[in-house]
Design an enzyme around this catalytic site. Sequence first.
Site, PDB file in Angstrom:
ATOM      1  N   HIS A 248      22.714 -31.267 -14.800  1.00 26.58           N
ATOM      2  CA  HIS A 248      23.405 -30.880 -16.028  1.00 26.58           C
ATOM      3  C   HIS A 248      23.518 -29.363 -16.178  1.00 26.58           C
ATOM      4  CE1 HIS A 248      25.183 -31.973 -19.790  1.00 26.58           C
ATOM      5  NE2 HIS A 248      24.323 -31.278 -20.497  1.00 26.58           N
TER       6      HIS A 248
ATOM      7  N   SER B 110      28.602 -29.650 -22.196  1.00 26.67           N
ATOM      8  CA  SER B 110      27.859 -30.781 -22.732  1.00 26.67           C
ATOM      9  C   SER B 110      28.491 -31.231 -24.054  1.00 26.67           C
ATOM     10  CB  SER B 110      26.384 -30.411 -22.895  1.00 26.67           C
ATOM     11  OG  SER B 110      25.585 -31.551 -23.051  1.00 26.67           O
TER      12      SER B 110
ATOM     13  N   TYR C 260      29.741 -24.803 -29.592  1.00 23.86           N
ATOM     14  CA  TYR C 260      28.906 -25.981 -29.303  1.00 23.86           C
ATOM     15  C   TYR C 260      28.981 -26.964 -30.476  1.00 23.86           C
ATOM     16  CZ  TYR C 260      25.018 -28.800 -27.617  1.00 23.86           C
ATOM     17  OH  TYR C 260      24.248 -29.846 -27.161  1.00 23.86           O
TER      18      TYR C 260
ATOM     19  N   ASP D 181      24.230 -35.339 -12.096  1.00 21.64           N
ATOM     20  CA  ASP D 181      23.932 -35.094 -13.510  1.00 21.64           C
ATOM     21  C   ASP D 181      23.457 -36.409 -14.128  1.00 21.64           C
ATOM     22  OD1 ASP D 181      23.856 -34.518 -16.203  1.00 21.64           O
ATOM     23  OD2 ASP D 181      25.735 -33.405 -16.226  1.00 21.64           O
TER      24      ASP D 181
END
Length: 680
Positions: A652, A534, A454, A617
């Site tokens: 999302h 994301s 991430y 989203d």
Amino acid sequence: MKYPVTKKRNFTEELHGKQVADPYRWLEKIETEEVGKWVSEQNKFSKKFLRDGAAYDKILKELKKIWYYSSQNAPSVKGGKYFYLANDGTQNHNILYVKESLDAPPRILLDPNKWSKDGSSSLSVLYISDDGKYLVYGISRSGSDWQDIKILDVEKTKDLPETLKWCRFTFVSWKKDSSGFFYNRFPEETSVPPEDRINYSKVYFHELNSDQSQDVLIFEDNKNKEQDFYPVVTYDGEYLLIFAGIGTDNKNLVYVRKLIENKRFIRLIPDFEAEYTYVYNIGDIFFFKTDLNAPFGKIVSIDLKNPSEKAWKEVVPETRNKLLNATTAGEKFILEYLYDAHSVLKIYSLEGKLLNEIQLPGLGTVLGISGEPDLKDIYFKYTSFTYPGIVYQYDINRNEMKEFSRDGLSVDQSEFTIERLIAVSKDGTKVPYFLVRGKSVERNGSNPTILYGYGGFNIPETPSFSVSLYYWLKKGGIYALANLRGGGEFGEVWHKGGMLGNKQNVFEDFIAVAQSLIENGFTQKEKLAIRGGSNGGLLTGACMIQKPELFGAVVCQVGVLDMLRYHKWTVGRYWIPEYGDPENKEHFQFLYAYSPVHNVKKGVKYPPVLITTADTDDRVYPAHSFKFAAELQEKSSGESPVLLRIEEKAGHGHGKSLSKLVEQASDIYSFLNKTLGLEG
């Protein structure tokens, strides 16, 4: 690969003196019939690739077999009642239950599975009044961040008549007498221009059994329309705190006033210098968790009678480990630290003396500590890579912990091993990562491996259980979880090392971990897949563009991929403190340098990639994925597939139904099976 036709339109604009081509800008108009038709054709193409043959059906069947197990979250105790979310293993969404006492039978309060036939409506926020008589809950539709707020009478199991609108990222804080609550929301749709729909955050008070139009405005700052506010009523019910922030920046201001006095707010924390979180107060003495002059975090006390920073007292000093969460129970502090990216729980007195450390089963993560200042028991859920989830009850006074509930999937811990390894990034920085594998998996350099990362927004990546991961491990795969700069594992310095102009460090860290996996004989590039969502989708997209020869497959989920226009869509402006402002010439330079959409090169042999997004989203705009897929399908050479999977009536990721989660996982593993050569 013969992809669906994607029109390329000649469009170039000058940005900070540079001509920037954007031939697929028309895909940004996601509501048009033209884009809708294109989406349908892309989905049809991808599903044919993913679901053709018997492998997909086999994967789906195997995932369902292990995915459907019972689970329960840690209970919250309010007014002597026990509130908790649970699932029998077959339901699309968790059900909210209440028990009048520990020994009483459970009663259903909210069943989101009845809100929509297709599971597209879900429970979002949940706030219970201190006396346990009422609760505020949010309904999200199709995964949207926008939600309708409802109020439930717990005893009658009946909604109050009012519905609160214009709520997004809403916090609720009840008055002590349960007559109503404070909450933050945005303006009515027609009252501001469309570009200001997520500006002008305001705090209101809502009295029960009244229409929203009668809500009392409590706090606003129209001179700083991009500030966001959320309210907190102190545990004793005497004070109201207002926290002010800008986007995803951790720094905040704090305002305070005594509730009974209805006077102007005092600006307790006047500058955006650090992060502050309310922990507890004894009268005028307030305890905050902060990282002011303490990148790893500490607890300080502030006397409202003398709030000058010089008069603050350090109660729990900073340590070498990050202070992640702080709460109060039994008149003691319960502090969660991250020790090398796994949870450690410690009990401190209100004077700052270390009393106990709660012994956890191993390297794992604590989810949701539930406790009240006047109760001696706390509840929390523990999980790790191979621990599905155990809820513990801990008696603070006796230092005794016992199992409260256990998720219904049995995993033999002896089958797996968890290792902590180090990679060295381009600039010499040591980057730690977890590696999980079955004990029978040999270090032969040919194991199928998923590397996940991430690296952003000060969010830590810690060990947690995933059915999808468990399936992969049972099949003989290896899983690696990287702790990259930009994340929240090692304090604010680690976070700053991967934000703004330092973002390239995150990609170098991830590439270094990938190379470490190969050099240490766990896998080879043909068997190595990278995955992220994301901000992690940006990570995988950027890394595949920069090092296409290093990976055997890429799963890029709901990614932020157009770094020159991200701030123009949905809540993108919130991320400017993290990524930078494309309108700023200096920021434009480093954003343009790594923006995945703008750095796809013609004729490069990119690895197979599965790009996923969702049609509704409203956090990361679907056009990010649309434009990235179009660029890759046009320019990538070779036979490697570029697939775009668009989920319908989903957002999302939060609130996604069980059936959609299983279907998505089946598509991803079908993709990995085919592209990594695991099939047949």
